[in-house]
Design an enzyme around this catalytic site. Structure first.
Site, short mmCIF file in Angstrom:
data_model
loop_
_atom_site.label_atom_id
_atom_site.label_comp_id
_atom_site.label_asym_id
_atom_site.label_seq_id
_atom_site.Cartn_x
_atom_site.Cartn_y
_atom_site.Cartn_z
N THR A 1 0.85 -1.19 0.00
CA THR A 1 0.00 0.00 0.00
C THR A 1 0.88 1.24 0.00
OG1 THR A 1 -1.85 -1.08 1.09
CG2 THR A 1 -1.69 1.30 1.34
N HIS B 1 -7.47 -11.23 -1.07
CA HIS B 1 -6.83 -10.85 0.18
C HIS B 1 -7.71 -11.30 1.35
CE1 HIS B 1 -4.43 -8.87 3.05
NE2 HIS B 1 -4.40 -7.64 2.56
N ASN C 1 -4.43 -10.37 7.33
CA ASN C 1 -4.16 -9.10 8.00
C ASN C 1 -5.35 -8.46 8.70
OD1 ASN C 1 -1.60 -9.46 7.08
ND2 ASN C 1 -1.57 -7.70 5.71
N TYR D 1 -8.50 -8.17 7.67
CA TYR D 1 -9.49 -7.51 6.84
C TYR D 1 -10.74 -8.39 6.73
CZ TYR D 1 -5.67 -4.29 5.99
OH TYR D 1 -4.65 -3.38 6.17
N ASN E 1 -3.97 -6.03 13.14
CA ASN E 1 -5.30 -5.44 13.27
C ASN E 1 -6.18 -6.12 14.31
OD1 ASN E 1 -5.10 -3.24 11.48
ND2 ASN E 1 -5.25 -4.63 9.72
#
Length: 364
Positions: free
Chosen positions: A28, A177, A180, A182, A237
């Protein structure tokens, strides 16, 4: 031949014969336009790194509700398709290959980033102890709401539509994805999934959204052009699971049944240590997936070469080293010194710290 010569052996990855096993991890960079169209400098940025065996694009949101950070790119409109086309054409002209990483952040977002100031969505209304980047800088994430049945159906449609847009843009394939912390990871792990419907409770139910997303993406791209990313140690996260081995063993088995191009696993985060028990778990999980396995986790050339030699990975994806070294494969091949990444220019800004890192011909 160098002591890292196995990094430069060809690798059959799905539909592709990769010239090396030095892959570019998703990074990112927060340099897209406000509407999610990639910035013009991205053409140069990705072309510079086309010597990677495979480029996996920066995380790219599948819908306006999938956005979690300021100035990240999307793949959910015709404008996005047109913005990605010259990037992909530049990579191909330089002899490279590039997959689009399909991304929905779920609860790792803020109301200021979402349409009409909407609340983020997640598996359950469990707020993450995490922060994201907004116009005001680093900001605590907002309280999420649980996706209802209509929301899940719409999200599945969004994944399929995004895959179609990625294909129209010319991407060679797609990576889902599911790492992480998400959205898909939020459904998979029971620290964030407290549902009592068909998408919660048992491991099979919690992985249902991931399975259905894979089916939608596979309706657009053949399996040999689709990969998936997981983070079984749950280190990002504010993620947790009561039995990660059971959860991810089931997920690895399920994914192995799809004949995918690869599984991409985050094994360690920069600045975090992986202990012996965690390393043993990663090895047990690795044995459950019989396809190409891409390792990721603060690797250097020595560790990458050793992992491939030990058959613990088929290829390694590099993040920060590729950010600062556009010609990373060549530097590793000849044993050249690596440029040091400038943390101050990781996110946002312009050319500095993005396309101005020198390649070997410029410094030798």
């Amino acid at each position: 031949m160098t002591r890292h010569s196995n990094l430069f052996e060809p690798l059959r990855l799905g539909a592709f014969e990769l010239p090396n096993r030095v892959l570019m991890a998703p990074l990112t960079r927060s340099r897209a336009h406000a509407d999610g169209t990639p910035g013009e400098l991205a053409v140069t940025y990705y072309r510079q790194r086309a010597s990677a065996g495979l480029i996996i694009s920066e995380a790219t949101q599948i819908s306006p509700m999938g956005k979690g950070y300021i100035d990240t790119p999307g793949i959910h409109s015709e404008a996005h398709v047109e913005g990605w086309k010259p990037i992909i054409e530049a990579v191909h002209a330089a002899g490279g290959r590039i997959f689009c990483q399909l991304w929905h952040v779920g609860r790792i977002s803020h109301t200021s980033l979402l349409p009409g100031g909407a609340q983020p969505v997640s598996a359950s209304a469990v707020r993450g102890k995490a922060q994201t980047f907004t116009a005001d800088g680093l900001t605590d994430t907002s309280e999420p709401v649980a996706l209802d049945g209509d929301g899940i159906a719409a999200t599945l449609d969004d994944y399929e539509t995004a895959a179609r847009y990625a294909k129209a843009a010319g991407f060679d394939g797609a990576e889902v994805h599911s790492a992480n912390g998400y959205l898909l990871d939020q459904f998979l792990q029971d620290g964030t999934n407290q549902r009592e419907d068909d998408y919660g409770g048992s491991v099979e139910n919690r992985q249902r959204l991931l399975r259905e997303v894979m089916e939608r993406v596979l309706s657009v791209f053949p399996a040999d052009r689709v990969g998936v990313r997981l983070s079984p140690l749950g280190q990002a996260n504010d993620m947790s699971d009561s039995d990660p081995e059971a959860t991810f063993s089931s997920a690895y088995h399920m994914l192995a049944g799809h004949g995918l191009a690869y599984l991409h696993a985050i094994e360690q985060f920069t600045g975090q240590d992986t202990d012996e028990d965690q390393r043993a778990l990663l090895k047990r999980l690795r044995a459950l997936f019989d396809g190409v396995y891409i390792g990721n986790g603060d690797y250097d050339a020595d560790r990458a070469s050793a992992a491939i030699a030990a058959k613990e990975a088929d290829a390694i994806s590099f993040g920060r080293p590729f950010l600062a070294n556009p010609d990373l494969p060549e530097r590793l091949r000849v044993g050249a010194e690596l440029n040091a990444p400038d943390k101050d220019t990781f996110y946002g800004g312009g050319a500095e710290g993005y396309i101005d890192y020198p390649a070997l011909p410029q410094i030798h």
